[in-house]
Write an enzyme that holds these catalytic residues in place. Structure first.
Site, PDB file in Angstrom:
ATOM      1  N   ASP A   1      -7.970  -5.159  -0.055  1.00  0.00           N
ATOM      2  CA  ASP A   1      -8.480  -6.026  -1.113  1.00  0.00           C
ATOM      3  C   ASP A   1      -8.092  -7.493  -0.947  1.00  0.00           C
ATOM      4  O   ASP A   1      -8.585  -8.343  -1.683  1.00  0.00           O
ATOM      5  CB  ASP A   1      -7.978  -5.533  -2.477  1.00  0.00           C
ATOM      6  CG  ASP A   1      -8.677  -4.259  -2.891  1.00  0.00           C
ATOM      7  OD1 ASP A   1      -9.868  -4.127  -2.563  1.00  0.00           O
ATOM      8  OD2 ASP A   1      -8.033  -3.401  -3.518  1.00  0.00           O
TER       9      ASP A   1
ATOM     10  N   HIS B   1       0.845  -1.180   0.000  1.00  0.00           N
ATOM     11  CA  HIS B   1       0.000   0.000   0.000  1.00  0.00           C
ATOM     12  C   HIS B   1       0.883   1.233   0.000  1.00  0.00           C
ATOM     13  O   HIS B   1       1.922   1.247   0.647  1.00  0.00           O
ATOM     14  CB  HIS B   1      -0.911   0.009   1.244  1.00  0.00           C
ATOM     15  CG  HIS B   1      -2.053   0.964   1.104  1.00  0.00           C
ATOM     16  ND1 HIS B   1      -1.940   2.285   1.454  1.00  0.00           N
ATOM     17  CD2 HIS B   1      -3.310   0.796   0.619  1.00  0.00           C
ATOM     18  CE1 HIS B   1      -3.092   2.883   1.194  1.00  0.00           C
ATOM     19  NE2 HIS B   1      -3.930   2.011   0.692  1.00  0.00           N
TER      20      HIS B   1
END
Ligand code: ACO
Length: 428
Positions: free
Chosen positions: A364, A307
Site C-alpha cells: 500500500d 507487514h
C-alpha cells in the site's frame, strides 16, 4: 526430522502429528489437543502462529519476499497475464486454455447487468457515504436479488455464483463511485475487457465520448493482478470464516469488503496518501513523523509500513515502486507525495527502530500514488483493492467449501467473574 511434535504438561507427555507442506513449511496438528489433555487450548491472539487451513492457492515466504499463485511467480503473472487469466488460475487451479478462457469471460459478461432496483438501495445512502461501506452493503444485497445463488449444492452452482459476482461487483463498485461523485450510473459495455469496462463505468459521462488511456489501463491491470490473493490475511480469513457457516458467497464477500476497509489492512492505501499530504501540509519534516511513529506514547504509525508476514521486503511493493516512476512520467504527472514517500522510505530504512522490527514498505505504500496519477479519487483506493482481491476471496471461499471445512469457531480463555449470586436491584 521428527514427525511428531510433543510437549509435556503436568508431568504427562502429549504427542501430535507434524505435517510438512509442499514448500517445506511445518505445522503441528493440534486438532486432538483439547480432547486428549482434558481441556487445554492454545492462545494466539491475532493468529500470529496459527494455521487455519491447508491451501493450494498462494505460497508466500515472508523472509525471502516470495509470492506465488498456484506455483507461478507474481512477477511473471503481472507482466505476462491478464487480470481474468490470473483470476481463472487462482480460482480453478490452472491457467485457462483459449476455450476455457473464452467461456469464463463470456459467462462473466452474461452477468454484468445489475438489477435496476439495486439503485433504490444506493439512493438511500448519503452522497458522503464512504464507497467501501456502500460496496459492502450492495454486495450483501445481491443475496436478496439472487436467492437462487445462495445455496450451493454442486460445482455448477458454485460456478454460477462465482461468475455472477465477478460480473456484478465492478458495476457496484463503479456505482458506489458515481454516487459519491454525484454523476449518473453507467452500465457495463460487454465489448470491453474486464478492467477497461470497470474504468469506463467509473469515468464515462453522458456528455462526452469515453476513451481509455492505454497507459492507465496497463498500469491498472498490473496493479489489480498484484492484489488478487495473499493467502490467509484479515479479509480473506473473514471470507472463509463467514463462508464456513455456509453463508452465501455474496454475504461472505461483503464481510471481506468490510474487513479490507480498515486502515491496518486495505484501508492503508488511503491512509498513506492522507499521511503524505499531512507531512507536506506540516512543512515536509519527514524526521518529525519518523519520530512520532517511533514514540510509544503517540498512536501514529507509519502507514504503508510493516507487514504481518513479510519481514524482509514485500515483493508487490517492489513491483509497484518500479511502476510508480514509469506511470507518472508516462502520464506527465508530477506528484509531490512521491518525493516525500521516497524520502520517508529512505529515512525509515536506515533507522534502527524499523530495521530491528523488520518494518518495510508494504503493497500500500506506493499504490495510492499510482492510483492518484491514474485519476482515482482517494476514497476509491480501497475499493480498487477490493476489485483486485475479489478473485482471491472467491478462490479461498471455493477451496474452503470444496474441502468441507468445519465451521470456524475459536476457543477463548475466560477471565471474567466466577459464579456469583444474583441480587435484586433494591439490594445493589
Ligand atoms: N509504524 C511504526 N511502528 C510499527 C509499524 C508502523 N507502521 N508497524 C509495526 N510497528 C511496530 C509496533 O509498534 C511493534 O513495536 P514493539 O515491538 O516495540 O511493540 C512492532 O513494530 C510489531 O508490530 P505489530 O503491530 O505487533 O505487528 P503486526 O504484525 O501485528 O502488524 C501491521 C502488522 C498491522 C501491518 C502493522 O505493521 C501496521 O499497523 N502497519 C501500518 C498499517 C499498514 O500499512 N497496513 C497495511 C498492511 S498490508 C495489507 O494489509 C494489504
Amino acid at each position: 526430522m521428527s514427525e511428531i511434535g510433543a510437549f509435556e504438561f503436568q508431568g504427562k507427555r502429549y504427542e501430535f502429528p507434524v505435517e510438512i507442506g509442499t514448500e517445506n513449511e511445518i505445522s503441528i496438528d493440534i486438532k486432538k489437543l483439547r480432547g486428549t489433555t482434558g481441556g487445554v487450548i492454545t492462545m494466539d491472539p491475532g493468529f500470529k502462529n496459527t494455521g487455519s487451513c491447508k491451501s493450494e492457492i498462494t505460497f508466500l515466504d515472508g523472509e525471502k519476499g516470495i509470492l506465488r499463485h498456484r506455483g507461478y511467480a507474481i512477477e511473471d503473472l503481472t507482466k505476462k497475464a491478464s487480470f481474468l487469466e490470473v483470476a481463472y488460475l487462482i480460482i480453478f487451479g490452472e491457467l485457462p486454455t483459449k476455450e476455457q478462457f473464452a467461456k469464463f469471460e463470456a459467462d462473466i459478461k452474461k452477468n454484468t447487468l445489475v438489477n435496476e432496483e439495486m439503485k433504490n438501495i444506493l439512493d438511500g445512502f448519503p452522497r458522503s457515504a464512504h464507497p467501501m461501506g456502500v460496496l459492502s452493503s450492495l454486495t450483501s444485497a445481491l443475496t436478496a436479488f439472487h436467492p437462487e445463488y445462495t445455496d450451493v449444492q454442486s460445482e455448477e452452482d458454485m460456478y454460477n455464483a462465482i461468475t455472477k459476482i465477478l460480473g456484478e461487483f465492478p458495476v457496484l463498485a463503479a456505482w458506489a463511485h458515481s454516487k459519491n461523485d454525484g454523476k449518473p450510473m453507467n452500465y457495463a459495455d460487454n465489448s470491453l475487457g474486464y478492467i477497461e469496462n470497470m474504468l469506463m463505468m467509473m469515468y464515462k459521462v453522458p456528455t462526452e465520448k469515453y476513451k481509455t488511456n492505454p497507459v492507465v489501463l496497463k498500469a491498472m491491470e498490473e496493479l489489480l493482478i498484484l492484489h488478487q490473493d495473499h493467502e490467509q490475511n484479515c479479509s480473506t480469513s473473514t471470507v472463509r470464516l463467514v463462508g464456513s457457516s455456509h453463508a452465501s458467497l455474496f454475504a461472505s464477500i461483503s464481510a471481506g469488503v468490510s474487513a479490507l476497509w480498515g486502515p491496518l489492512h486495505g484501508g492503508a492505501n488511503q491512509a498513506v496518501i492522507e499521511m503524505l499530504e499531512e507531512i507536506i501540509a506540516d512543512g515536509g519534516d519527514v524526521d518529525k513523523f519518523i519520530n512520532k511513529a517511533k514514540d510509544k506514547n503517540d498512536p501514529f504509525r507509519l502507514m504503508g509500513f510493516g507487514h504481518r508476514v513479510y519481514k524482509n521486503f514485500d515483493p508487490r511493493a517492489l513491483i509497484i515502486k518500479g511502476s510508480a516512476d514509469a506511470v507518472l512520467s508516462n502520464l506527465g504527472v508530477t506528484d509531490p507525495t512521491l518525493k516525500v514517500a521516497k524520502h520517508l522510505e529512505e529515512v525509515a530504512l536506515s533507522d534502527p527502530y524499523f530495521a530491528e522490527r523488520k518494518l518495510f514498505p508494504n503493497v500500500d505504500f506506493y499504490s495510492g500514488i499510482i492510483y492518484r496519477a491514474l485519476g482515482i479519487p482517494v476514497e476509491m483506493f480501497t475499493v480498487m483493492f477490493a476489485i483486485g482481491r475479489l478473485p482471491g476471496w472467491i478462490a479461498q471461499w471455493k477451496e474452503m467449501r470444496m474441502n468441507n471445512e468445519p465451521i470456524g469457531r475459536p476457543r477463548q480463555l475466560y477471565m471474567g467473574e466466577i459464579k456469583r449470586d444474583f441480587k435484586n436491584v433494591s439490594e445493589r
